[in-house]
Design a protein around this motif. Sequence first.
Motif, PDB file in Angstrom:
ATOM      1  N   LEU A 155      29.020  55.599  75.581  1.00 25.48           N
ATOM      2  CA  LEU A 155      29.503  54.962  76.800  1.00 25.48           C
ATOM      3  C   LEU A 155      30.083  55.997  77.762  1.00 25.48           C
ATOM      4  O   LEU A 155      29.898  55.894  78.979  1.00 25.48           O
ATOM      5  CB  LEU A 155      30.551  53.901  76.457  1.00 25.48           C
ATOM      6  CG  LEU A 155      31.085  53.077  77.615  1.00 25.48           C
ATOM      7  CD1 LEU A 155      29.952  52.347  78.321  1.00 25.48           C
ATOM      8  CD2 LEU A 155      32.136  52.114  77.138  1.00 25.48           C
ATOM      9  N   LEU A 168      24.064  59.477  72.991  1.00 24.32           N
ATOM     10  CA  LEU A 168      24.076  58.216  73.721  1.00 24.32           C
ATOM     11  C   LEU A 168      25.412  57.532  73.464  1.00 24.32           C
ATOM     12  O   LEU A 168      25.626  56.935  72.411  1.00 24.32           O
ATOM     13  CB  LEU A 168      22.912  57.324  73.283  1.00 24.32           C
ATOM     14  CG  LEU A 168      22.782  55.974  73.994  1.00 24.32           C
ATOM     15  CD1 LEU A 168      22.594  56.168  75.489  1.00 24.32           C
ATOM     16  CD2 LEU A 168      21.625  55.181  73.421  1.00 24.32           C
ATOM     17  N   ALA A 219      21.928  55.397  82.416  1.00 24.57           N
ATOM     18  CA  ALA A 219      21.700  55.016  81.023  1.00 24.57           C
ATOM     19  C   ALA A 219      20.324  55.473  80.549  1.00 24.57           C
ATOM     20  O   ALA A 219      20.171  55.949  79.418  1.00 24.57           O
ATOM     21  CB  ALA A 219      21.834  53.503  80.864  1.00 24.57           C
ATOM     22  N   THR A 220      19.330  55.377  81.420  1.00 20.79           N
ATOM     23  CA  THR A 220      17.984  55.825  81.068  1.00 20.79           C
ATOM     24  C   THR A 220      17.944  57.336  80.851  1.00 20.79           C
ATOM     25  O   THR A 220      17.320  57.816  79.898  1.00 20.79           O
ATOM     26  CB  THR A 220      16.987  55.426  82.167  1.00 20.79           C
ATOM     27  OG1 THR A 220      17.045  54.005  82.351  1.00 20.79           O
ATOM     28  CG2 THR A 220      15.578  55.833  81.822  1.00 20.79           C
ATOM     29  N   THR A 226      26.582  57.847  85.493  1.00 23.73           N
ATOM     30  CA  THR A 226      26.645  56.835  86.545  1.00 23.73           C
ATOM     31  C   THR A 226      27.492  57.312  87.712  1.00 23.73           C
ATOM     32  O   THR A 226      27.095  57.190  88.877  1.00 23.73           O
ATOM     33  CB  THR A 226      27.211  55.514  85.988  1.00 23.73           C
ATOM     34  OG1 THR A 226      26.359  55.046  84.956  1.00 23.73           O
ATOM     35  CG2 THR A 226      27.338  54.463  87.067  1.00 23.73           C
ATOM     36  N   VAL A 230      27.178  57.816  79.528  1.00 23.32           N
ATOM     37  CA  VAL A 230      26.528  56.919  80.496  1.00 23.32           C
ATOM     38  C   VAL A 230      27.431  56.730  81.717  1.00 23.32           C
ATOM     39  O   VAL A 230      26.961  56.774  82.856  1.00 23.32           O
ATOM     40  CB  VAL A 230      26.175  55.568  79.841  1.00 23.32           C
ATOM     41  CG1 VAL A 230      25.698  54.570  80.882  1.00 23.32           C
ATOM     42  CG2 VAL A 230      25.118  55.757  78.770  1.00 23.32           C
ATOM     43  N   VAL A 249      20.493  59.353  80.014  1.00 22.45           N
ATOM     44  CA  VAL A 249      21.236  59.695  78.795  1.00 22.45           C
ATOM     45  C   VAL A 249      20.437  59.289  77.560  1.00 22.45           C
ATOM     46  O   VAL A 249      20.399  60.009  76.565  1.00 22.45           O
ATOM     47  CB  VAL A 249      22.642  59.052  78.800  1.00 22.45           C
ATOM     48  CG1 VAL A 249      23.342  59.249  77.475  1.00 22.45           C
ATOM     49  CG2 VAL A 249      23.479  59.631  79.932  1.00 22.45           C
ATOM     50  N   TRP A 250      19.776  58.141  77.604  1.00 24.04           N
ATOM     51  CA  TRP A 250      18.933  57.713  76.474  1.00 24.04           C
ATOM     52  C   TRP A 250      17.814  58.720  76.241  1.00 24.04           C
ATOM     53  O   TRP A 250      17.523  59.090  75.102  1.00 24.04           O
ATOM     54  CB  TRP A 250      18.370  56.324  76.758  1.00 24.04           C
ATOM     55  CG  TRP A 250      17.370  55.882  75.741  1.00 24.04           C
ATOM     56  CD1 TRP A 250      17.630  55.420  74.490  1.00 24.04           C
ATOM     57  CD2 TRP A 250      15.947  55.875  75.896  1.00 24.04           C
ATOM     58  NE1 TRP A 250      16.442  55.117  73.857  1.00 24.04           N
ATOM     59  CE2 TRP A 250      15.395  55.384  74.687  1.00 24.04           C
ATOM     60  CE3 TRP A 250      15.101  56.223  76.929  1.00 24.04           C
ATOM     61  CZ2 TRP A 250      14.025  55.249  74.514  1.00 24.04           C
ATOM     62  CZ3 TRP A 250      13.742  56.079  76.750  1.00 24.04           C
ATOM     63  CH2 TRP A 250      13.222  55.602  75.544  1.00 24.04           C
ATOM     64  N   ALA A 301      23.907  52.996  87.404  1.00 24.57           N
ATOM     65  CA  ALA A 301      24.196  52.746  85.992  1.00 24.57           C
ATOM     66  C   ALA A 301      22.916  52.631  85.175  1.00 24.57           C
ATOM     67  O   ALA A 301      22.821  53.205  84.080  1.00 24.57           O
ATOM     68  CB  ALA A 301      25.028  51.474  85.849  1.00 24.57           C
ATOM     69  N   SER A 302      21.937  51.927  85.697  1.00 28.43           N
ATOM     70  CA  SER A 302      20.696  51.778  84.931  1.00 28.43           C
ATOM     71  C   SER A 302      19.948  53.104  84.832  1.00 28.43           C
ATOM     72  O   SER A 302      19.418  53.452  83.764  1.00 28.43           O
ATOM     73  CB  SER A 302      19.808  50.696  85.538  1.00 28.43           C
ATOM     74  OG  SER A 302      19.417  51.045  86.832  1.00 28.43           O
TER      75      SER A 302
END
Length: 72
Positions: free
Chosen positions: A52, A50, A36-37, A59, A55, A39-40, A32-33
């Motif tokens: 949900l 960006l 998220a990185t 994930t 992300v 996608v950011w 997940a982290s």
Amino acid sequence: MDEGDPKGFDEGISGSRGDPRVLFLLNVVLSASFGATVVWGLSLLDAAELSLMNVATATVVLFALTYLVTNS
């Protein structure tokens, strides 16, 4: 320096595979982290939004790839 039983540590490591629930949870959190990185970073390049959903998709993909690589 007293090393105690030099074989004890090696035997303990080689005999223990760990708790699979901890490994599963660690895989979810790290996927997940990292997702998220990614996608950011893609949103900074205007390559993806960006959100949900993006992300979560990243994930799931990362989790599945990690699971397949480590359990094959």
